[in-house]
Design a protein around this motif. Structure first.
Motif, PDB file in Angstrom:
ATOM      1  N   GLY A  24       0.818  -1.213   0.000  1.00  0.00           N
ATOM      2  CA  GLY A  24       0.000   0.000   0.000  1.00  0.00           C
ATOM      3  C   GLY A  24       0.847   1.256   0.000  1.00  0.00           C
ATOM      4  N   ASP A  25       1.900   1.261   0.829  1.00  0.00           N
ATOM      5  CA  ASP A  25       2.795   2.414   0.883  1.00  0.00           C
ATOM      6  C   ASP A  25       3.525   2.604  -0.441  1.00  0.00           C
ATOM      7  OD1 ASP A  25       2.099   2.967   3.500  1.00  0.00           O
ATOM      8  OD2 ASP A  25       3.765   1.829   4.344  1.00  0.00           O
ATOM      9  N   ARG A  27       2.446   1.740  -3.455  1.00  0.00           N
ATOM     10  CA  ARG A  27       1.485   2.303  -4.411  1.00  0.00           C
ATOM     11  C   ARG A  27       1.277   3.791  -4.156  1.00  0.00           C
ATOM     12  NH1 ARG A  27      -0.775  -2.839  -3.982  1.00  0.00           N
ATOM     13  NH2 ARG A  27      -2.142  -2.257  -2.284  1.00  0.00           N
ATOM     14  N   GLN A  28       1.205   4.176  -2.885  1.00  0.00           N
ATOM     15  CA  GLN A  28       1.043   5.599  -2.546  1.00  0.00           C
ATOM     16  C   GLN A  28       2.257   6.406  -3.001  1.00  0.00           C
ATOM     17  OE1 GLN A  28       0.274   5.747   1.656  1.00  0.00           O
ATOM     18  NE2 GLN A  28      -1.876   5.195   1.411  1.00  0.00           N
ATOM     19  N   ARG A  29       3.456   5.866  -2.800  1.00  0.00           N
ATOM     20  CA  ARG A  29       4.675   6.566  -3.210  1.00  0.00           C
ATOM     21  C   ARG A  29       4.706   6.720  -4.734  1.00  0.00           C
ATOM     22  NH1 ARG A  29      10.282   6.731  -1.451  1.00  0.00           N
ATOM     23  NH2 ARG A  29       9.409   6.740   0.624  1.00  0.00           N
ATOM     24  N   ALA A  31       2.133   6.721  -6.805  1.00  0.00           N
ATOM     25  CA  ALA A  31       1.080   7.668  -7.182  1.00  0.00           C
ATOM     26  C   ALA A  31       1.531   9.101  -6.912  1.00  0.00           C
ATOM     27  CB  ALA A  31      -0.205   7.353  -6.427  1.00  0.00           C
ATOM     28  N   ARG A  32       2.246   9.315  -5.820  1.00  0.00           N
ATOM     29  CA  ARG A  32       2.750  10.651  -5.500  1.00  0.00           C
ATOM     30  C   ARG A  32       3.715  11.133  -6.571  1.00  0.00           C
ATOM     31  NH1 ARG A  32       6.717  13.565  -3.756  1.00  0.00           N
ATOM     32  NH2 ARG A  32       6.402  15.224  -2.247  1.00  0.00           N
TER      33      ARG A  32
END
Length: 124
Positions: A24-25, A27-29, A31-32
């Protein structure tokens, strides 16, 4: 790793970054990195002021391969270290940023790093 091209699509850069984040982290990174508007924090944020992401090659893992990737890429004849110590301020690596006159293929990079890659195409 992130494959980045300059705004004129003349320079190809491979930037290696942390991959020991949870799924999850991670994917967030990713996406950022793809968001155009963001606070400038990471080295790659500053690079992306003058470049765009062509592809993101990554290996989902809880292990930290960042330095092993950088060392493996440094051994590829087609890649040249670019800026010191770009992305490597928290480790003993020379750099995590490499230049190539032509984009290496994912297969070449997979062979060099010894791990399978997932590929994220930001145009999709």
């Amino acid at each position: 790793g992130t494959v980045v091209s300059d705004k004129q699509d003349k320079t190809v850069v491979v930037e290696v970054e942390r991959d020991d984040l949870g799924a999850g982290d991670q994917r967030q990174r990713l996406a950022r990195h793809l968001r155009p508007a963001k606070r400038l924090h990471w080295h790659v944020d500053y690079l992306l002021q003058r470049a765009w992401i062509a592809e993101i090659w990554y290996h989902p893992s809880s292990k930290r391969y960042e330095c092993a990737w950088a060392n493996a890429l440094a051994q590829m004849p087609a890649l040249k270290p670019l800026v010191v110590p770009f992305g490597a301020s928290d480790c003993s690596c020379h750099t995590h940023l490499f230049y190539a006159s032509e984009r290496p293929t994912p297969e070449q990079v997979q062979t060099s790093i010894g791990l399978p890659l997932d590929i994220l195409d930001p145009s999709r």
